[in-house]
Design a protein around this motif. Structure first.
Motif, PDB file in Angstrom:
ATOM      1  N   ARG A 154      90.063 -12.605  59.407  1.00 18.09           N
ATOM      2  CA  ARG A 154      91.124 -12.974  60.342  1.00 18.09           C
ATOM      3  C   ARG A 154      92.416 -12.262  59.979  1.00 18.09           C
ATOM      4  O   ARG A 154      92.582 -11.774  58.856  1.00 18.09           O
ATOM      5  CB  ARG A 154      91.347 -14.476  60.346  1.00 18.09           C
ATOM      6  N   THR A 155      93.321 -12.244  60.935  1.00 19.95           N
ATOM      7  CA  THR A 155      94.652 -11.730  60.663  1.00 19.95           C
ATOM      8  C   THR A 155      95.376 -12.741  59.779  1.00 19.95           C
ATOM      9  O   THR A 155      94.961 -13.907  59.689  1.00 19.95           O
ATOM     10  CB  THR A 155      95.433 -11.516  61.974  1.00 19.95           C
ATOM     11  N   LEU A 156      96.437 -12.306  59.135  1.00 22.54           N
ATOM     12  CA  LEU A 156      97.188 -13.207  58.246  1.00 22.54           C
ATOM     13  C   LEU A 156      97.704 -14.442  58.971  1.00 22.54           C
ATOM     14  O   LEU A 156      97.749 -15.532  58.395  1.00 22.54           O
ATOM     15  CB  LEU A 156      98.361 -12.467  57.597  1.00 22.54           C
ATOM     16  N   ASP A 157      98.086 -14.285  60.240  1.00 19.56           N
ATOM     17  CA  ASP A 157      98.608 -15.428  60.984  1.00 19.56           C
ATOM     18  C   ASP A 157      97.503 -16.297  61.618  1.00 19.56           C
ATOM     19  O   ASP A 157      97.783 -17.321  62.230  1.00 19.56           O
ATOM     20  CB  ASP A 157      99.609 -14.987  62.059  1.00 19.56           C
ATOM     21  N   GLY A 158      96.239 -15.879  61.466  1.00 20.01           N
ATOM     22  CA  GLY A 158      95.128 -16.672  61.973  1.00 20.01           C
ATOM     23  C   GLY A 158      94.942 -16.638  63.482  1.00 20.01           C
ATOM     24  O   GLY A 158      94.213 -17.427  64.035  1.00 20.01           O
ATOM     25  N   ARG A 159      95.603 -15.683  64.141  1.00 19.36           N
ATOM     26  CA  ARG A 159      95.498 -15.613  65.605  1.00 19.36           C
ATOM     27  C   ARG A 159      94.229 -14.908  66.065  1.00 19.36           C
ATOM     28  O   ARG A 159      93.751 -15.161  67.166  1.00 19.36           O
ATOM     29  CB  ARG A 159      96.693 -14.888  66.186  1.00 19.36           C
ATOM     30  N   ARG A 185      83.522  -7.648  67.950  1.00 16.91           N
ATOM     31  CA  ARG A 185      84.356  -8.334  68.930  1.00 16.91           C
ATOM     32  C   ARG A 185      85.450  -9.111  68.212  1.00 16.91           C
ATOM     33  O   ARG A 185      85.212  -9.695  67.157  1.00 16.91           O
ATOM     34  CB  ARG A 185      83.495  -9.297  69.750  1.00 16.91           C
ATOM     35  N   THR A 186      86.640  -9.128  68.788  1.00 11.82           N
ATOM     36  CA  THR A 186      87.754  -9.901  68.243  1.00 11.82           C
ATOM     37  C   THR A 186      87.900 -11.178  69.068  1.00 11.82           C
ATOM     38  O   THR A 186      87.835 -11.137  70.289  1.00 11.82           O
ATOM     39  CB  THR A 186      89.062  -9.080  68.294  1.00 11.82           C
ATOM     40  N   TYR A 187      88.056 -12.283  68.365  1.00 12.83           N
ATOM     41  CA  TYR A 187      88.172 -13.600  68.996  1.00 12.83           C
ATOM     42  C   TYR A 187      89.537 -14.206  68.696  1.00 12.83           C
ATOM     43  O   TYR A 187      90.041 -14.069  67.582  1.00 12.83           O
ATOM     44  CB  TYR A 187      87.124 -14.564  68.418  1.00 12.83           C
ATOM     45  N   SER A 188      90.092 -14.895  69.657  1.00 16.02           N
ATOM     46  CA  SER A 188      91.294 -15.695  69.391  1.00 16.02           C
ATOM     47  C   SER A 188      90.851 -16.969  68.669  1.00 16.02           C
ATOM     48  O   SER A 188      89.664 -17.330  68.696  1.00 16.02           O
ATOM     49  CB  SER A 188      91.999 -16.053  70.692  1.00 16.02           C
ATOM     50  N   GLU A 189      91.792 -17.659  68.048  1.00 15.96           N
ATOM     51  CA  GLU A 189      91.461 -18.926  67.393  1.00 15.96           C
ATOM     52  C   GLU A 189      90.867 -19.905  68.416  1.00 15.96           C
ATOM     53  O   GLU A 189      89.918 -20.627  68.116  1.00 15.96           O
ATOM     54  CB  GLU A 189      92.691 -19.534  66.735  1.00 15.96           C
ATOM     55  N   LYS A 190      91.421 -19.899  69.615  1.00 12.85           N
ATOM     56  CA  LYS A 190      90.925 -20.782  70.674  1.00 12.85           C
ATOM     57  C   LYS A 190      89.469 -20.464  71.032  1.00 12.85           C
ATOM     58  O   LYS A 190      88.658 -21.373  71.211  1.00 12.85           O
ATOM     59  CB  LYS A 190      91.822 -20.633  71.908  1.00 12.85           C
ATOM     60  N   GLU A 191      89.130 -19.175  71.079  1.00 18.99           N
ATOM     61  CA  GLU A 191      87.744 -18.779  71.372  1.00 18.99           C
ATOM     62  C   GLU A 191      86.803 -19.179  70.243  1.00 18.99           C
ATOM     63  O   GLU A 191      85.689 -19.636  70.492  1.00 18.99           O
ATOM     64  CB  GLU A 191      87.660 -17.268  71.604  1.00 18.99           C
ATOM     65  N   VAL A 192      87.255 -19.003  69.013  1.00 21.60           N
ATOM     66  CA  VAL A 192      86.439 -19.418  67.854  1.00 21.60           C
ATOM     67  C   VAL A 192      86.178 -20.922  67.935  1.00 21.60           C
ATOM     68  O   VAL A 192      85.036 -21.374  67.787  1.00 21.60           O
ATOM     69  CB  VAL A 192      87.124 -19.039  66.521  1.00 21.60           C
ATOM     70  N   ARG A 227      85.861 -23.231  60.839  1.00 23.50           N
ATOM     71  CA  ARG A 227      86.558 -21.935  60.813  1.00 23.50           C
ATOM     72  C   ARG A 227      86.851 -21.531  59.377  1.00 23.50           C
ATOM     73  O   ARG A 227      86.624 -20.393  58.963  1.00 23.50           O
ATOM     74  CB  ARG A 227      87.896 -22.021  61.562  1.00 23.50           C
ATOM     75  N   ARG A 228      87.366 -22.478  58.606  1.00 26.13           N
ATOM     76  CA  ARG A 228      87.693 -22.227  57.199  1.00 26.13           C
ATOM     77  C   ARG A 228      86.433 -21.842  56.406  1.00 26.13           C
ATOM     78  O   ARG A 228      86.456 -20.902  55.607  1.00 26.13           O
ATOM     79  CB  ARG A 228      88.362 -23.474  56.603  1.00 26.13           C
ATOM     80  N   GLU A 229      85.349 -22.553  56.636  1.00 30.54           N
ATOM     81  CA  GLU A 229      84.091 -22.239  55.938  1.00 30.54           C
ATOM     82  C   GLU A 229      83.595 -20.839  56.294  1.00 30.54           C
ATOM     83  O   GLU A 229      83.132 -20.097  55.426  1.00 30.54           O
ATOM     84  CB  GLU A 229      83.021 -23.283  56.273  1.00 30.54           C
ATOM     85  N   LEU A 230      83.673 -20.483  57.567  1.00 29.18           N
ATOM     86  CA  LEU A 230      83.250 -19.141  57.989  1.00 29.18           C
ATOM     87  C   LEU A 230      84.112 -18.078  57.326  1.00 29.18           C
ATOM     88  O   LEU A 230      83.614 -17.036  56.895  1.00 29.18           O
ATOM     89  CB  LEU A 230      83.316 -19.018  59.509  1.00 29.18           C
ATOM     90  N   PHE A 231      85.400 -18.309  57.229  1.00 31.58           N
ATOM     91  CA  PHE A 231      86.319 -17.365  56.596  1.00 31.58           C
ATOM     92  C   PHE A 231      86.097 -17.311  55.080  1.00 31.58           C
ATOM     93  O   PHE A 231      85.935 -16.227  54.500  1.00 31.58           O
ATOM     94  CB  PHE A 231      87.771 -17.750  56.913  1.00 31.58           C
ATOM     95  N   GLU A 232      86.068 -18.459  54.436  1.00 34.96           N
ATOM     96  CA  GLU A 232      85.940 -18.498  52.971  1.00 34.96           C
ATOM     97  C   GLU A 232      84.599 -17.959  52.483  1.00 34.96           C
ATOM     98  O   GLU A 232      84.502 -17.442  51.370  1.00 34.96           O
ATOM     99  CB  GLU A 232      86.169 -19.920  52.458  1.00 34.96           C
TER     100      GLU A 232
END
Length: 88
Positions: free
Chosen positions: A78-83, A43-50, A67-72
Motif C-alpha cells: 500500500r501507499t504510505l497514506d493507505g489510500r 491492479r491498484t485498489y482504493s481502500e474502499k474497494e479492498v 486489510r492489516r493481515e494482508l499487508f503484514e
C-alpha cells in the motif's frame, strides 16, 4: 497432498465466507492466503474497494483487521497514506 483450506473449513459458512477469524497463526495464514486470492495482480485498489472485496468474503465485520493481515503478511502492499493497495 492435502488442501490447506481443509484445516480451516470450520471457519467458513455455507456461502464460502469466513465467519470467524482463526486464533492459531497457521490457520490465520491459510485464511489470509484465501483472501489474497480474491485480488488481481497488476491492479491498484482504493481502500474502499479492498474493504468491499473483503466484505464479500467474511461475515464478522472487521475489514480493517483483514486489510492489516494482508499487508503484514506481504500479500498486499500500500501507499504510505493507505489510500491505494495492490497485490504483491
Amino acid at each position: 497432498m492435502t488442501n490447506p483450506l481443509e484445516d480451516i473449513k470450520g471457519f467458513f459458512n455455507e456461502k464460502g465466507q469466513l465467519k470467524s477469524w482463526p486464533a492459531k497463526r497457521s490457520r490465520k495464514l491459510v485464511a489470509v492466503e484465501f483472501l489474497a486470492g480474491k485480488f488481481e495482480e497488476g491492479r491498484t485498489y482504493s481502500e474502499k474497494e479492498v474493504n468491499a472485496i473483503l466484505d464479500e468474503w467474511h461475515t464478522f465485520n472487521d475489514s480493517a483487521l483483514l486489510r492489516r493481515e494482508l499487508f503484514e503478511n506481504k500479500w498486499l502492499d500500500r501507499t504510505l497514506d493507505g489510500r491505494e493497495y495492490w497485490k504483491k
